[in-house]
Motif scaffolding. Structure first.
Motif, short mmCIF file in Angstrom:
data_model
loop_
_atom_site.label_atom_id
_atom_site.label_comp_id
_atom_site.label_asym_id
_atom_site.label_seq_id
_atom_site.Cartn_x
_atom_site.Cartn_y
_atom_site.Cartn_z
N SER A 307 109.20 125.74 81.59
CA SER A 307 110.18 126.72 81.11
C SER A 307 110.34 127.80 82.18
N LEU A 308 111.45 128.53 82.07
CA LEU A 308 111.70 129.59 83.06
C LEU A 308 110.79 130.79 82.78
N LYS A 309 110.25 131.38 83.84
CA LYS A 309 109.42 132.57 83.63
C LYS A 309 110.27 133.69 83.03
N SER A 310 111.56 133.74 83.39
CA SER A 310 112.41 134.83 82.90
C SER A 310 113.00 134.53 81.51
N ASP A 311 112.85 133.30 81.01
CA ASP A 311 113.38 132.96 79.68
C ASP A 311 112.69 131.69 79.19
N LYS A 312 111.73 131.87 78.29
CA LYS A 312 110.88 130.72 77.90
C LYS A 312 111.63 129.67 77.06
N ASN A 313 112.88 129.96 76.67
CA ASN A 313 113.66 128.97 75.90
C ASN A 313 114.44 128.01 76.79
N VAL A 314 114.35 128.22 78.09
CA VAL A 314 115.13 127.40 79.03
C VAL A 314 114.16 126.58 79.90
N TYR A 315 114.33 125.24 79.85
CA TYR A 315 113.43 124.35 80.59
C TYR A 315 114.21 123.63 81.70
N PHE A 316 113.51 123.24 82.74
CA PHE A 316 114.09 122.41 83.80
C PHE A 316 113.27 121.14 83.96
N MET A 317 113.94 120.08 84.36
CA MET A 317 113.26 118.79 84.54
C MET A 317 113.99 117.98 85.60
N GLY A 318 113.26 117.10 86.26
CA GLY A 318 113.86 116.17 87.23
C GLY A 318 114.19 116.81 88.56
N GLU A 319 115.16 116.20 89.22
CA GLU A 319 115.41 116.51 90.63
C GLU A 319 115.98 117.90 90.89
N ILE A 320 116.46 118.57 89.86
CA ILE A 320 116.96 119.93 90.09
C ILE A 320 115.81 120.89 90.44
N ILE A 321 114.59 120.45 90.15
CA ILE A 321 113.41 121.25 90.54
C ILE A 321 113.13 120.97 92.02
N ASP A 322 112.77 122.01 92.75
CA ASP A 322 112.56 121.87 94.19
C ASP A 322 111.22 121.19 94.49
N CYS A 323 111.18 119.88 94.25
CA CYS A 323 110.02 119.05 94.58
C CYS A 323 110.59 117.66 94.81
N ASP A 324 110.31 117.04 95.94
CA ASP A 324 110.88 115.71 96.18
C ASP A 324 109.81 114.76 96.68
N GLY A 325 109.96 113.51 96.29
CA GLY A 325 108.99 112.49 96.67
C GLY A 325 109.57 111.54 97.71
N VAL A 326 108.69 110.69 98.26
CA VAL A 326 109.17 109.69 99.22
C VAL A 326 109.74 108.50 98.45
N CYS A 327 110.25 107.51 99.18
CA CYS A 327 110.80 106.30 98.55
C CYS A 327 109.68 105.54 97.84
N GLY A 328 110.02 104.83 96.78
CA GLY A 328 109.02 103.97 96.15
C GLY A 328 108.84 104.20 94.67
N GLY A 329 109.78 104.89 94.03
CA GLY A 329 109.66 105.12 92.58
C GLY A 329 109.13 106.50 92.24
N TYR A 330 108.79 107.29 93.26
CA TYR A 330 108.16 108.59 93.02
C TYR A 330 109.14 109.61 92.43
N ASN A 331 110.42 109.50 92.75
CA ASN A 331 111.37 110.49 92.24
C ASN A 331 111.75 110.21 90.79
N LEU A 332 111.90 108.94 90.45
CA LEU A 332 112.15 108.63 89.03
C LEU A 332 110.92 109.00 88.21
N PHE A 333 109.73 108.74 88.77
CA PHE A 333 108.51 109.12 88.06
C PHE A 333 108.52 110.63 87.77
N PHE A 334 108.91 111.41 88.77
CA PHE A 334 108.93 112.88 88.59
C PHE A 334 109.92 113.27 87.49
N ALA A 335 111.09 112.62 87.49
CA ALA A 335 112.09 112.91 86.45
C ALA A 335 111.51 112.58 85.06
#
Ligand SMILES: Cc1cc2nc3c(=O)[nH]c(=O)nc-3n(C[C@H](O)[C@H](O)[C@H](O)COP(=O)(O)OP(=O)(O)OC[C@H]3O[C@@H](n4cnc5c(N)ncnc54)[C@H](O)[C@@H]3O)c2cc1C
Length: 352
Positions: A307-335
């Motif tokens: 959830s957002l530190k500035s608003d606990k009712n708002v959550y983020f998930m998947g690739e919009i979060i600044d974290c990326d994986g290498v090829c091989g299924g890691y990005n879908l796993f993160f989502a």
């Protein structure tokens, strides 16, 4: 409690599936083809995860370090959804059907279609602690899985996030080919197995083995795309180069049957060493050719429950979060992992 899910990529699809299962009221807003990137993944075969999930395969992995101990939850949900998988010798997991469409079909069969609204979300209004998506609402919570602009030809905007206090890091292409300073027109289209290494300022950054593919003005292939993700996370790019070893310590009397004839001619006419061909990197190809992007919601804006530190009712998930994986299924796993954790948090909110 009513939840708005924004974006129906793999993260939104997983969340909608779980909210359905937990009997939590939701509406899901998506513009464009649902699960478009899921369908493209693994060349249509759906490389949904990897048996070797580890934080070392993720860049900007501070958040991943905190949540990785939940990794088995992804595989447990696959079992619950009757997603049967097989792995290749690099641990890449695929459904037995080898079809992304079958994974999309599983999600869609677990989601109430009446709860899906085809809508480009332009704005999110907040009134009396309730949320309004364009003119739809009220909602008590929102979960945002808008993905990144990687691979999109039409420009996207993220204006709907303007209602929130958050830090958004500029999207840059990751998992993409490189433009080279050398002219590669004569070997365009040539594919070859090779060991490839990324050097920056004469320092080795990362090496991989795999297939390389030459383009008119550059180079691609999965091993090269992985180098690009290390390149994009360099703090200071200085004289970046790719070293290519076509022979990998083997000794041959003649290279005629070893190296593609066009490539062999290029090597001979430019007086190159097939053990160490050096190309100078001009840049990566642009975001529209990338599989994922570096950038998005800065992980410092998020609590450990996503959830957002500035608003606990708002959550983020998947690739919009600044974290990326290498090829091989890691990005879908993160989502999938991030959306499962959001679903669990919403479930706990109700039971408390
Ligand atoms: C060609 C290709 C191949 C890939 N192969 C693999 C692979 O083999 N393995 C792997 O792990 N990963 C792979 N990836 C990466 C993976 O697909 C993504 O990381 C994953 O899809 C991210 O999921 P997401 O739910 O976060 O976002 P997305 O899949 O991007 O979904 C976001 C959704 O939100 C919608 N949306 C965006 N803005 C709005 C708005 N304002 N209003 C309403 N809806 C909106 C979009 O249309 C989309 O439907 C690949 C990506 C590409 C492009």
């Amino acid at each position: 409690m009513r939840v708005a899910i924004i974006g129906l990529g793999p993260s939104g699809l997983m969340l909608a599936t779980l909210l359905n299962k937990f009997n939590i009221d939701y509406f899901a807003f998506n513009s464009g083809k649902i699960g478009k990137k899921l369908l493209q993944s693994g060349n249509g075969k759906c490389n949904i995860s990897n048996t070797n999930i580890d934080i070392k395969y993720y860049h900007n992995n501070e958040l991943m370090k905190k949540i990785i101990n939940n990794k088995n939850k992804v595989f447990d949900i696959f079992k619950e959804l009757d997603i049967y998988t097989k792995s290749d010798n690099e641990g890449r997991l695929y459904p037995l059907s080898e079809s992304s469409q079958s994974i999309l079909d599983i999600f869609m069969s677990n989601i109430n279609k009446d709860k899906i609204i085809d809508l480009f979300v332009e704005k999110i209004d907040i009134k009396n602690n309730k949320y309004y998506i364009n003119e739809y609402g009220p909602f008590d919570k929102i979960a945002i899985g808008l993905g990144s602009i990687a691979n999109y030809k039409t420009p996207y905007n993220y204006n709907c996030l303007n209602s929130f206090k958050l830090k958004f890091n500029e999207f840059k292409p990751s998992l993409v080919g490189f433009k080279l300073k050398e002219n590669t027109k004569l070997i365009s289209g040539v594919r070859s197995k090779a060991s490839v290494s990324l050097y920056n300022d004469n320092k080795l950054i990362h090496s991989e083995d795999g297939e390389i593919i030459f383009k008119d003005d550059g180079i691609s292939g999965i091993c090269i795309m992985n180098l690009s993700s290390y390149y994009q996370h360099l703090s200071n790019i200085k004289n970046p180069k790719i070293y290519i070893d076509l022979l990998k310590n083997h000794k041959y009397n003649s290279l005629i049957s070893v190296i593609n004839p066009k490539l062999l001619k290029y090597i001979e006419s430019n007086n190159l060493d097939p053990n160490k061909i050096i190309f100078n990197i001009k840049d990566t190809y642009s975001l529209e050719y990338a599989q994922v992007s570096k950038g998005g919601i800065d992980i410092k804006s998020l609590n450990d429950n996503l959830s957002l530190k500035s608003d606990k009712n708002v959550y983020f998930m998947g690739e919009i979060i600044d974290c990326d994986g290498v090829c091989g299924g890691y990005n879908l796993f993160f989502a999938f992992l991030t959306s499962i954790l959001v679903a669990e948090d919403l479930k706990n909110e109700i039971s408390n």
